[in-house]
Design an enzyme around this catalytic site. Structure first.
Site, PDB file in Angstrom:
ATOM      1  N   SER A 112      57.126  49.251  26.454  1.00 36.17           N
ATOM      2  CA  SER A 112      56.909  50.677  26.673  1.00 36.17           C
ATOM      3  C   SER A 112      56.469  51.427  25.416  1.00 36.17           C
ATOM      4  O   SER A 112      55.448  51.092  24.834  1.00 36.17           O
ATOM      5  CB  SER A 112      58.175  51.279  27.270  1.00 36.17           C
ATOM      6  OG  SER A 112      57.943  52.598  27.679  1.00 36.17           O
ATOM      7  N   HIS A 113      57.278  52.386  24.978  1.00 33.41           N
ATOM      8  CA  HIS A 113      56.909  53.249  23.853  1.00 33.41           C
ATOM      9  C   HIS A 113      57.317  52.652  22.510  1.00 33.41           C
ATOM     10  O   HIS A 113      57.074  53.258  21.476  1.00 33.41           O
ATOM     11  CB  HIS A 113      57.584  54.599  24.052  1.00 33.41           C
ATOM     12  CG  HIS A 113      59.058  54.436  24.261  1.00 33.41           C
ATOM     13  ND1 HIS A 113      59.570  53.938  25.435  1.00 33.41           N
ATOM     14  CD2 HIS A 113      60.090  54.630  23.439  1.00 33.41           C
ATOM     15  CE1 HIS A 113      60.879  53.852  25.329  1.00 33.41           C
ATOM     16  NE2 HIS A 113      61.232  54.258  24.124  1.00 33.41           N
ATOM     17  N   LYS A 125      59.462  42.481  32.368  1.00 32.83           N
ATOM     18  CA  LYS A 125      60.189  43.157  33.439  1.00 32.83           C
ATOM     19  C   LYS A 125      59.722  42.604  34.774  1.00 32.83           C
ATOM     20  O   LYS A 125      58.530  42.399  34.971  1.00 32.83           O
ATOM     21  CB  LYS A 125      59.849  44.647  33.334  1.00 32.83           C
ATOM     22  CG  LYS A 125      60.698  45.561  34.116  1.00 32.83           C
ATOM     23  CD  LYS A 125      60.408  46.998  33.732  1.00 32.83           C
ATOM     24  CE  LYS A 125      59.208  47.514  34.461  1.00 32.83           C
ATOM     25  NZ  LYS A 125      59.177  48.967  34.616  1.00 32.83           N
ATOM     26  N   ASP A 276      52.385  56.897  27.249  1.00 30.34           N
ATOM     27  CA  ASP A 276      52.996  55.944  26.326  1.00 30.34           C
ATOM     28  C   ASP A 276      52.371  54.550  26.414  1.00 30.34           C
ATOM     29  O   ASP A 276      51.349  54.355  27.081  1.00 30.34           O
ATOM     30  CB  ASP A 276      54.510  55.858  26.569  1.00 30.34           C
ATOM     31  CG  ASP A 276      54.850  55.129  27.855  1.00 30.34           C
ATOM     32  OD1 ASP A 276      54.030  55.186  28.798  1.00 30.34           O
ATOM     33  OD2 ASP A 276      55.928  54.510  27.930  1.00 30.34           O
ATOM     34  N   ASP A 278      52.890  51.719  28.004  1.00 25.11           N
ATOM     35  CA  ASP A 278      52.600  51.092  29.297  1.00 25.11           C
ATOM     36  C   ASP A 278      52.181  52.090  30.364  1.00 25.11           C
ATOM     37  O   ASP A 278      52.082  51.728  31.547  1.00 25.11           O
ATOM     38  CB  ASP A 278      53.800  50.263  29.769  1.00 25.11           C
ATOM     39  CG  ASP A 278      55.052  51.100  29.953  1.00 25.11           C
ATOM     40  OD1 ASP A 278      55.204  52.116  29.239  1.00 25.11           O
ATOM     41  OD2 ASP A 278      55.885  50.747  30.806  1.00 25.11           O
ATOM     42  N   ASP A 280      53.611  54.791  31.705  1.00 24.80           N
ATOM     43  CA  ASP A 280      54.497  55.406  32.698  1.00 24.80           C
ATOM     44  C   ASP A 280      55.079  56.742  32.249  1.00 24.80           C
ATOM     45  O   ASP A 280      55.625  57.484  33.045  1.00 24.80           O
ATOM     46  CB  ASP A 280      55.593  54.436  33.172  1.00 24.80           C
ATOM     47  CG  ASP A 280      56.446  53.902  32.041  1.00 24.80           C
ATOM     48  OD1 ASP A 280      56.191  54.254  30.866  1.00 24.80           O
ATOM     49  OD2 ASP A 280      57.364  53.110  32.329  1.00 24.80           O
ATOM     50  N   ARG A 281      54.946  57.059  30.941  1.00 25.27           N
ATOM     51  CA  ARG A 281      55.484  58.342  30.469  1.00 25.27           C
ATOM     52  C   ARG A 281      54.370  59.379  30.327  1.00 25.27           C
ATOM     53  O   ARG A 281      53.196  59.015  30.237  1.00 25.27           O
ATOM     54  CB  ARG A 281      56.154  58.172  29.111  1.00 25.27           C
ATOM     55  CG  ARG A 281      57.365  57.295  29.163  1.00 25.27           C
ATOM     56  CD  ARG A 281      58.076  57.295  27.836  1.00 25.27           C
ATOM     57  NE  ARG A 281      59.273  56.484  27.946  1.00 25.27           N
ATOM     58  CZ  ARG A 281      60.369  56.648  27.209  1.00 25.27           C
ATOM     59  NH1 ARG A 281      60.402  57.592  26.288  1.00 25.27           N
ATOM     60  NH2 ARG A 281      61.410  55.875  27.394  1.00 25.27           N
ATOM     61  N   GLU A 362      62.745  61.975  34.878  1.00 22.44           N
ATOM     62  CA  GLU A 362      63.739  61.791  33.827  1.00 22.44           C
ATOM     63  C   GLU A 362      63.352  62.674  32.645  1.00 22.44           C
ATOM     64  O   GLU A 362      62.169  62.906  32.391  1.00 22.44           O
ATOM     65  CB  GLU A 362      63.778  60.340  33.365  1.00 22.44           C
ATOM     66  CG  GLU A 362      64.242  59.359  34.418  1.00 22.44           C
ATOM     67  CD  GLU A 362      64.515  57.999  33.809  1.00 22.44           C
ATOM     68  OE1 GLU A 362      65.684  57.724  33.500  1.00 22.44           O
ATOM     69  OE2 GLU A 362      63.570  57.214  33.620  1.00 22.44           O
ATOM     70  N   SER A 364      63.254  61.841  29.733  1.00 20.30           N
ATOM     71  CA  SER A 364      62.581  61.006  28.742  1.00 20.30           C
ATOM     72  C   SER A 364      61.084  60.897  29.045  1.00 20.30           C
ATOM     73  O   SER A 364      60.510  59.823  28.964  1.00 20.30           O
ATOM     74  CB  SER A 364      63.219  59.626  28.726  1.00 20.30           C
ATOM     75  OG  SER A 364      63.239  59.074  30.034  1.00 20.30           O
ATOM     76  N   LYS A 375      57.639  55.411  37.283  1.00 22.22           N
ATOM     77  CA  LYS A 375      57.173  56.701  36.791  1.00 22.22           C
ATOM     78  C   LYS A 375      55.718  56.515  36.407  1.00 22.22           C
ATOM     79  O   LYS A 375      55.276  55.402  36.160  1.00 22.22           O
ATOM     80  CB  LYS A 375      58.032  57.191  35.634  1.00 22.22           C
ATOM     81  CG  LYS A 375      58.154  56.257  34.434  1.00 22.22           C
ATOM     82  CD  LYS A 375      59.132  56.871  33.435  1.00 22.22           C
ATOM     83  CE  LYS A 375      59.297  56.005  32.202  1.00 22.22           C
ATOM     84  NZ  LYS A 375      60.451  55.083  32.326  1.00 22.22           N
ATOM     85  N   ARG A 495      72.377  58.726  22.188  1.00 20.04           N
ATOM     86  CA  ARG A 495      71.621  59.870  22.684  1.00 20.04           C
ATOM     87  C   ARG A 495      72.600  60.971  23.069  1.00 20.04           C
ATOM     88  O   ARG A 495      73.558  60.727  23.806  1.00 20.04           O
ATOM     89  CB  ARG A 495      70.790  59.482  23.909  1.00 20.04           C
ATOM     90  CG  ARG A 495      69.819  58.329  23.666  1.00 20.04           C
ATOM     91  CD  ARG A 495      68.689  58.363  24.686  1.00 20.04           C
ATOM     92  NE  ARG A 495      67.931  57.119  24.742  1.00 20.04           N
ATOM     93  CZ  ARG A 495      67.044  56.729  23.839  1.00 20.04           C
ATOM     94  NH1 ARG A 495      66.830  57.458  22.759  1.00 20.04           N
ATOM     95  NH2 ARG A 495      66.385  55.599  23.987  1.00 20.04           N
TER      96      ARG A 495
HETATM   97  C1  VG1 Z   1      64.992  55.136  27.890  1.00 15.17           C
HETATM   98  C2  VG1 Z   1      65.048  56.477  28.597  1.00 15.17           C
HETATM   99  C3  VG1 Z   1      65.121  56.267  30.096  1.00 15.17           C
HETATM  100  C4  VG1 Z   1      63.926  55.414  30.553  1.00 15.17           C
HETATM  101  C5  VG1 Z   1      63.876  54.121  29.763  1.00 15.17           C
HETATM  102  C6  VG1 Z   1      62.634  53.299  30.078  1.00 15.17           C
HETATM  103  O1  VG1 Z   1      66.150  54.392  28.175  1.00 15.17           O
HETATM  104  O2  VG1 Z   1      66.154  57.240  28.137  1.00 15.17           O
HETATM  105  O3  VG1 Z   1      65.157  57.507  30.744  1.00 15.17           O
HETATM  106  O4  VG1 Z   1      64.023  55.117  31.916  1.00 15.17           O
HETATM  107  O5  VG1 Z   1      63.858  54.404  28.357  1.00 15.17           O
HETATM  108  O6  VG1 Z   1      61.479  54.019  29.755  1.00 15.17           O
HETATM  109  P1  VG1 Z   1      67.400  54.308  27.162  1.00 15.17           P
HETATM  110  O7  VG1 Z   1      68.376  53.365  27.798  1.00 15.17           O
HETATM  111  O8  VG1 Z   1      66.867  53.839  25.850  1.00 15.17           O
HETATM  112  O9  VG1 Z   1      67.933  55.700  27.033  1.00 15.17           O
HETATM  113  V1  VG1 Z   1      60.002  53.207  29.414  1.00 15.17           V
HETATM  114  O10 VG1 Z   1      58.763  54.232  29.386  1.00 15.17           O
HETATM  115  O11 VG1 Z   1      60.533  51.838  29.084  1.00 15.17           O
HETATM  116  O12 VG1 Z   1      59.789  52.173  30.546  1.00 15.17           O
HETATM  117 CO    CO Z   2      56.959  53.336  29.290  1.00 13.76          CO
END
Ligand code: VG1
Ligand code: CO
Length: 542
Positions: A112-113, A125, A276, A278, A280-281, A362, A364, A375, A495
């Site tokens: 992801s990010h 995943k 981001d 991948d 999804d954000r 979310e 985030s 997302k 967090r």
């Molecule tokens: C974080 C965010 C959560 C989100 C997850 C995956 O998780 O807080 O809201 O679903 O990342 O996002 P955590 O456990 O670090 O708080 V991403 O764009 O991986 O797929």
């Molecule tokens: Co992501």
């Protein structure tokens, strides 16, 4: 082509977190590491004879991983794999392709990010046949299997060509290299009023979209520039790079500072957005305004009639527990339910499948709808463009009007990253032990209505997920939430989520951190953050 059974020993650290198995690249590069996890998927899921979608965000190790997975898939009897060209498929595009072709699931390669490159992170995943991230019972089964694995099945073959759109046979398995964008682009055209957006973009409206050198570049170019007619160059950093150009592909105020600057000052853009690693954000910016993800969900839900599929209303909304309660206020006015789920998109799956909700989000930077089961960054960007085209008002006007009607939920998240894991655990267990004493008490003049450890019972299948974060709920609607991240790869990340409600329009333009200052101080008083983390300040404030 012969199937080879390779003896192996289990790795004890393959428990998926909030969003799949995420580790440093060097961990994934250990011999047998990826193979063991993938074999655990095949051993626990019925995929033999079925079809699988495979793709990733293009980060370092994406291509190597896909080669490994294809060999294991063929050796485990998978009938067909749909693979994104160049190994590219955004997370929402995987979800779209799984659903459109009714495959048995998909495998997404992404962290992801998190930063990429040889010293960065990697991740894997598994998504189920509804297109969504595997629910906890599935990830737990995969993890348990990974602890007992003694061998995996693979093929002894050369790497295949991932870059040409074609079909071929790999050890009896049919492989189809697909255009990563076209199915997704077709779905977007069904969700939004493209003609209205095209008209908006043909006028003096000015925008930018920052793909952050990550996966959304090709999607945004095709949809925003080619199909919707935005001028060439609207998409910034549009070529996916293995190390994301050395940056954090994380669309927030800290990591997309240049984009934020483009929406401020005399020559400010009308609209800017980013996605981001991948895809999804999303981050949404208007001229001189940042729309918090929590507000974005609430505003989109309140304006659902602007979107073709929702002209007649939406059945319900869902938000993750730490997400602000702005959406709840909209749901109340619309007289529809608002569900509160644990952090992680997988918890929205059952509600979406059952048609109980249309929009979910979310804090985030995650927003989405029932069009897929992930997302979806570009969906959120297109939703805002659709809304701006329908209302013909600046972003700031729309948001301010929303606050006047529904109240403003001031909101911020403070992250303490790379904290010593044991100290972070101690902070949480100490707090957990004091919940009874905190509940109903008054601290620095503020009354706590309830202090608890959030537990969720899925309304569809009854499954229970406990210990999802500590909530301190005040009588006046303010909240402080504490939880530990499940996506980090080094140490622990604490967090702290802070929220307060202001219903008086005269006071709604004030600074967020100033407005929350009292709660920020209380958070430290309640959880002894500085003492446990050894930090005076959070590392990232969003
Ligand atoms: C974080 C965010 C959560 C989100 C997850 C995956 O998780 O807080 O809201 O679903 O990342 O996002 P955590 O456990 O670090 O708080 V991403 O764009 O991986 O797929
Ligand atoms: Co992501």
């Amino acid at each position: 082509m012969d199937v080879i059974k390779t003896a192996t020993t289990p790795f004890p650290d393959q428990k998926p977190g909030t969003s799949g198995l995420r580790k440093q690249v060097t961990v994934f590069q250990q011999a047998h590491y990826l193979e063991n996890f993938v074999q655990s998927i095949f051993d626990t899921q019925r995929l033999a004879g079925g079809t699988l979608v495979i793709g990733g965000d293009g980060r370092f190790y994406n291509r190597q991983a896909i080669q490994v997975i294809l060999r294991l898939a063929a050796a485990n009897g998978v009938a067909k794999c749909l693979v994104g060209q160049g190994g590219i498929l955004s997370t929402p595009a995987v979800s779209c392709v799984i659903r459109k072709y009714q495959t048995n699931g998909g495998i997404i390669l992404s962290a992801s990010h998190n930063p990429g490159g040889p010293q960065g992170d990697f991740g894997i995943k598994f998504n189920t046949d509804n297109g969504g991230p595997a629910p906890e019972k599935v990830t737990e089964a995969i993890y348990q299997r990974s602890l007992a694995l003694a061998e995996y099945r693979t093929l002894d073959t050369e790497d295949v060509d991932l870059d040409t759109i074609e079909c071929f046979n790999l050890g009896g398995m049919h492989v189809e290299i697909i255009d990563p964008v076209s199915d997704y682009a077709e779905l977007m055209a069904e969700q939004f009023d493209f003609a209205a957006i095209r008209e908006l973009l043909s006028g003096d409206f000015r925008m930018a979209f920052d793909a952050m050198h990550a996966v959304t570049g090709p999607y945004a170019r095709r949809i925003i520039e080619e199909q919707l007619g935005a001028p060439a160059g609207t998409v910034l950093n549009g070529i996916p790079l293995e190390d994301f150009g050395g940056g954090h592909p994380d669309p927030n105020l800290a990591h997309a500072a240049e984009l934020v600057a483009m929406t401020q000052g005399d020559d400010a853009l009308d609209f800017a957005a980013a996605s981001d690693g991948d895809g999804d954000r999303n981050m949404i910016l208007g001229r001189n305004i940042f729309v918090t993800p929590s507000d974005s969900l609430a505003v989109l839900a309140a304006n659902a009639d602007a979107f073709p599929p929702w002209r007649n209303g939406i059945p319900g909304i869902a938000r993750s527990m730490p997400t602000s309660q702005a959406a709840d206020r909209v749901a109340e006015k619309l007289d529809i339910p608002c569900f509160e789920t644990p952090t992680g998109w997988k918890f929205f799956g059952n509600l979406l499948d059952a048609g109980r909700i249309a929009f979910c989000g979310e804090e985030s930077f995650g927003t989405g709808s029932s069009h897929v089961r992930e997302k979806d960054g570009l969906w959120a960007v297109l939703a805002w463009l659709n809304l701006l085209a329908a209302r013909r008002r600046p972003v700031a006007d729309i948001v301010h009007a929303h606050w006047e009607t529904f109240g403003r939920n001031y909101y911020s998240r403070h992250d303490y990253e790379g904290v010593d894991a044991a100290s972070a655990e101690t902070l949480m267990t100490t707090l957990r032990a004091r919940l009874g004493e905190l509940s109903g008490s008054t601290i620095s003049g503020r009354s706590i209505r309830l202090a608890d450890d959030f537990s969720y019972t899925d309304p569809i299948d009854g499954s229970v997920s406990a210990h999802q974060g500590i909530r301190i709920l005040f009588e006046d609607g303010a909240r402080i939430v504490f939880r530990l991240s499940g996506t980090g790869t080094v140490g622990a990340t604490l967090r702290v989520y802070l929220e307060s409600l202001e219903t008086d329009p005269a006071r709604q333009r004030e600074d967020t951190q100033e407005t929350l200052a009292d709660l920020i101080r209380l958070a430290d008083e309640i959880a002894a953050i500085r003492q446990h983390t050894g930090r005076e300040q959070p590392d990232v404030i969003t």
